[in-house]
Design a protein around this motif. Structure first.
Motif, PDB file in Angstrom:
ATOM      1  N   UNK A  21     -21.418   1.185 -10.866  1.00  8.91           N
ATOM      2  CA  UNK A  21     -22.091  -0.028 -10.414  1.00  8.91           C
ATOM      3  C   UNK A  21     -23.603   0.050 -10.617  1.00  8.91           C
ATOM      4  N   UNK A  22     -24.187   1.249 -10.575  1.00 10.27           N
ATOM      5  CA  UNK A  22     -25.607   1.360 -10.921  1.00 10.27           C
ATOM      6  C   UNK A  22     -25.799   0.966 -12.384  1.00 10.27           C
ATOM      7  N   UNK A  28     -27.295  -5.455 -16.275  1.00  6.47           N
ATOM      8  CA  UNK A  28     -27.513  -6.879 -16.003  1.00  6.47           C
ATOM      9  C   UNK A  28     -28.998  -7.230 -16.060  1.00  6.47           C
ATOM     10  N   UNK A  29     -29.848  -6.291 -15.682  1.00  8.85           N
ATOM     11  CA  UNK A  29     -31.300  -6.503 -15.746  1.00  8.85           C
ATOM     12  C   UNK A  29     -31.846  -6.339 -17.158  1.00  8.85           C
ATOM     13  N   UNK A  87     -27.639  11.881 -14.803  1.00  6.07           N
ATOM     14  CA  UNK A  87     -28.260  11.622 -16.107  1.00  6.07           C
ATOM     15  C   UNK A  87     -27.293  11.929 -17.249  1.00  6.07           C
ATOM     16  N   UNK A  88     -26.506  12.984 -17.084  1.00  5.90           N
ATOM     17  CA  UNK A  88     -25.520  13.342 -18.111  1.00  5.90           C
ATOM     18  C   UNK A  88     -24.505  12.228 -18.320  1.00  5.90           C
ATOM     19  N   UNK A  89     -24.105  11.566 -17.247  1.00  5.25           N
ATOM     20  CA  UNK A  89     -23.140  10.469 -17.373  1.00  5.25           C
ATOM     21  C   UNK A  89     -23.759   9.287 -18.113  1.00  5.25           C
ATOM     22  N   UNK A  90     -25.049   9.035 -17.891  1.00  5.66           N
ATOM     23  CA  UNK A  90     -25.734   7.963 -18.615  1.00  5.66           C
ATOM     24  C   UNK A  90     -25.865   8.328 -20.099  1.00  5.66           C
TER      25      UNK A  90
END
Length: 100
Positions: A21-22, A28-29, A87-90
């Motif tokens: 959700x983050x 979305x932004x 950060x790794x997931x991003x």
């Protein structure tokens, strides 16, 4: 609870709901297409833990991909306390999107 983004090439990104959700809220932004931004916000507001990128138009898919590739640097800036696993997931999502 988890969230999953299904990519057009059949791969997926499956993460804890907080991370998912983050990413949705941040995307979305970032996206340029206002319909896409609204849809992403709607998914987040309604706690829908699935996003299928194939449902998007080609232009929206490209907008999504460009924005998703910015997530790692945005995460490090916006959430300096989040830690390397976040950060790794991003980074993982950015790489998956770049390859699809």
């Amino acid at each position: 609870m988890a969230g999953t983004i299904f990519l057009p090439d059949g791969r997926d990104w499956d993460v804890r709901s907080g991370i998912f959700f983050w990413a949705l809220d941040t995307l979305a932004e970032q996206v340029q297409d206002q319909d896409l931004a609204s849809w992403l916000r709607e998914l987040s507001e309604n706690n829908v833990g699935l996003l299928d990128v194939k449902q998007l138009s080609k232009a929206q898919q490209q907008d999504f991909a460009i924005s998703a590739q910015r997530l790692p640097s945005l995460a490090r800036t916006a959430l300096p306390e989040a830690g390397e696993s976040f950060y790794d997931r991003m980074e993982e999502l950015a790489a998956l999107v770049a390859e699809s």
